[in-house]
Design an enzyme around this catalytic site. Structure first.
Site, PDB file in Angstrom:
ATOM      1  N   SER A 141      42.676  33.892  37.252  1.00  0.00           N
ATOM      2  CA  SER A 141      43.679  34.730  37.924  1.00  0.00           C
ATOM      3  C   SER A 141      44.434  35.535  36.884  1.00  0.00           C
ATOM      4  O   SER A 141      44.545  35.095  35.729  1.00  0.00           O
ATOM      5  CB  SER A 141      44.663  33.807  38.654  1.00  0.00           C
ATOM      6  N   TYR A 154      50.384  26.513  39.989  1.00  0.00           N
ATOM      7  CA  TYR A 154      49.104  27.214  40.216  1.00  0.00           C
ATOM      8  C   TYR A 154      48.689  27.962  38.945  1.00  0.00           C
ATOM      9  O   TYR A 154      47.539  27.870  38.505  1.00  0.00           O
ATOM     10  CB  TYR A 154      49.251  28.188  41.393  1.00  0.00           C
TER      11      TYR A 154
HETATM   12  O1  NJP Z   1      40.652  32.406  48.825  1.00  0.00           O
HETATM   13  P1  NJP Z   1      40.037  31.649  50.081  1.00  0.00           P
HETATM   14  P2  NJP Z   1      40.011  33.298  47.660  1.00  0.00           P
HETATM   15  N1  NJP Z   1      36.202  21.828  47.594  1.00  0.00           N
HETATM   16  O2  NJP Z   1      41.116  30.702  50.516  1.00  0.00           O
HETATM   17  C1  NJP Z   1      37.290  26.605  48.996  1.00  0.00           C
HETATM   18  C2  NJP Z   1      41.370  32.753  43.180  1.00  0.00           C
HETATM   19  N2  NJP Z   1      42.350  33.837  43.281  1.00  0.00           N
HETATM   20  O3  NJP Z   1      38.678  33.792  47.985  1.00  0.00           O
HETATM   21  O4  NJP Z   1      36.624  24.028  51.429  1.00  0.00           O
HETATM   22  C3  NJP Z   1      35.388  22.838  47.928  1.00  0.00           C
HETATM   23  O5  NJP Z   1      39.484  32.601  51.063  1.00  0.00           O
HETATM   24  C4  NJP Z   1      37.618  27.035  50.418  1.00  0.00           C
HETATM   25  O6  NJP Z   1      36.684  26.494  51.339  1.00  0.00           O
HETATM   26  P3  NJP Z   1      36.940  25.201  52.278  1.00  0.00           P
HETATM   27  C5  NJP Z   1      41.729  31.445  43.841  1.00  0.00           C
HETATM   28  O7  NJP Z   1      42.600  30.658  43.043  1.00  0.00           O
HETATM   29  C6  NJP Z   1      42.658  34.413  44.469  1.00  0.00           C
HETATM   30  O8  NJP Z   1      41.048  34.257  47.272  1.00  0.00           O
HETATM   31  O9  NJP Z   1      35.932  25.403  53.370  1.00  0.00           O
HETATM   32  N3  NJP Z   1      35.812  24.057  48.282  1.00  0.00           N
HETATM   33  C7  NJP Z   1      37.339  28.518  50.339  1.00  0.00           C
HETATM   34  O10 NJP Z   1      35.965  28.787  50.524  1.00  0.00           O
HETATM   35  C8  NJP Z   1      40.377  30.802  43.989  1.00  0.00           C
HETATM   36  O11 NJP Z   1      40.016  30.087  42.837  1.00  0.00           O
HETATM   37  C9  NJP Z   1      43.587  35.438  44.523  1.00  0.00           C
HETATM   38  O12 NJP Z   1      38.364  25.270  52.733  1.00  0.00           O
HETATM   39  C10 NJP Z   1      37.144  24.244  48.302  1.00  0.00           C
HETATM   40  C11 NJP Z   1      37.684  28.875  48.893  1.00  0.00           C
HETATM   41  O13 NJP Z   1      37.800  27.642  48.166  1.00  0.00           O
HETATM   42  C12 NJP Z   1      39.439  31.992  44.166  1.00  0.00           C
HETATM   43  O14 NJP Z   1      40.194  33.145  43.832  1.00  0.00           O
HETATM   44  C13 NJP Z   1      44.209  35.885  43.375  1.00  0.00           C
HETATM   45  C14 NJP Z   1      38.074  23.247  47.966  1.00  0.00           C
HETATM   46  C15 NJP Z   1      38.981  29.631  48.805  1.00  0.00           C
HETATM   47  O15 NJP Z   1      38.818  30.839  49.463  1.00  0.00           O
HETATM   48  C16 NJP Z   1      38.882  32.165  45.554  1.00  0.00           C
HETATM   49  O16 NJP Z   1      39.939  32.209  46.503  1.00  0.00           O
HETATM   50  C17 NJP Z   1      43.890  35.272  42.175  1.00  0.00           C
HETATM   51  C18 NJP Z   1      37.544  21.996  47.601  1.00  0.00           C
HETATM   52  N4  NJP Z   1      38.347  20.973  47.271  1.00  0.00           N
HETATM   53  C19 NJP Z   1      42.956  34.261  42.139  1.00  0.00           C
HETATM   54  N5  NJP Z   1      39.320  23.760  48.084  1.00  0.00           N
HETATM   55  C20 NJP Z   1      43.987  36.113  45.802  1.00  0.00           C
HETATM   56  N6  NJP Z   1      43.277  35.894  46.892  1.00  0.00           N
HETATM   57  O17 NJP Z   1      44.959  36.894  45.806  1.00  0.00           O
HETATM   58  C21 NJP Z   1      39.186  25.039  48.459  1.00  0.00           C
HETATM   59  O18 NJP Z   1      44.520  35.698  41.077  1.00  0.00           O
HETATM   60  N7  NJP Z   1      37.889  25.335  48.612  1.00  0.00           N
END
Ligand code: NJP
Length: 244
Positions: A141, A154
């Site tokens: 990030s 975070y």
């Molecule tokens: O968000 P979101 P992003 N085991 O919530 C999964 C970083 N980032 O695409 O398990 C396995 O749509 C969750 O799936 P589910 C952020 O820190 C973002 O933005 O089914 N999977 C979902 O597919 C992250 O590292 C922004 O709930 C797990 C996914 O993670 C990355 O981008 C800014 C899990 C999250 O998708 C992708 O996030 C930035 C687990 N324990 C960095 N926990 C931004 N959006 O503004 C969660 O600087 N998931």
């Protein structure tokens, strides 16, 4: 236009059920890769795999639970004999002033964003040995470079990701395994669950936030380079997000 070198590569994407992970899966499939979609929401990844066709498969796993990570990568070895690309993308963030944040939130963020990422990376490395162009890329990030008020813990997890990659790159370079971090600014996704939806929308609108596909393009660009080329770091932000 197809990129070079991604056809028939085997990729694992964690957090593929939405946002950046889903968008990257779509692009990699379009480039001819095989993609293993990993997330906890089974119905979402199964529906996506169905939509993407025979080169996509869904494996439900919680990356923060080591007992689920081992079997995931064993399955990849059995199905494909190895792994070319790992995208450590699964992550979550709770926003709070640090004084109001809770140990339960700290633990949940570290368990997924750091421990989960370490478990996946360690399980993936043996599957990557001897595969030209193998690559581990992780989504950190802009907050993992500059810090963002209201997101201290975070950001600490994302600084950990950057520090880990800086070292891992040195350990794996001699084996030809590429290690890269991608650092997005604000993106329109489901991220930020504990922030009121209206506040999230307002901030993203004001910044003209990135789309998940914008970040996916950066990931695929890094993956698609020839094996001798390491794109070590990509920081991609909305042009209007002047700081952090
Ligand atoms: O968000 P979101 P992003 N085991 O919530 C999964 C970083 N980032 O695409 O398990 C396995 O749509 C969750 O799936 P589910 C952020 O820190 C973002 O933005 O089914 N999977 C979902 O597919 C992250 O590292 C922004 O709930 C797990 C996914 O993670 C990355 O981008 C800014 C899990 C999250 O998708 C992708 O996030 C930035 C687990 N324990 C960095 N926990 C931004 N959006 O503004 C969660 O600087 N998931």
């Amino acid at each position: 236009m197809k990129m070079q070198g991604l056809s028939d590569k085997v990729a694992v994407i964690t957090g593929a059920s939405s946002g950046i992970g889903e968008a990257t899966a779509r692009l990699l499939i379009a480039e001819g890769a095989h993609v293993v979609l990993v997330a906890r929401r089974r119905a979402r990844i199964e529906a996506l795999a169905e939509e993407l066709g025979g080169r996509a498969c869904a494996v439900m796993a919680d990356v923060s639970d080591a007992s689920q990570v081992g079997p995931l990568f064993s399955l990849v070895r059995e199905a494909f004999g190895g792994l070319d690309l790992l995208l450590n993308n699964a992550g979550l963030g709770f926003s709070a002033a640090f004084v109001d944040s809770t140990p339960e939130e700290w633990r949940r963020m570290f368990d997924t964003n750091v421990i989960g990422l370490l478990s996946c990376t360690q399980a993936a490395i043996p599957l990557m040995k001897g595969r030209p162009g193998a690559m581990i890329a992780s989504i950190s990030s802009t907050g993992g470079r500059y810090g963002v008020e209201g997101w201290s813990v975070y950001c600490a997890t994302k600084y950990a990701v950057v520090g880990f990659h800086e070292t891992l790159r040195k350990e794996l370079g001699a084996d030809g395994i590429r290690v890269s971090v991608i650092e997005p600014g604000a993106v329109w996704t489901e991220f930020g669950h504990n922030v009121p939806e209206q506040a999230l929308r307002q901030r993203r609108q004001a910044l003209d936030a990135l789309h998940a596909e914008d970040v996916a393009q950066a990931v695929v660009y890094a993956f698609a380079q020839p094996p001798r080329v390491l794109v070590q770091e990509i920081l991609v932000r909305p042009v209007k997000q002047i700081a952090p």
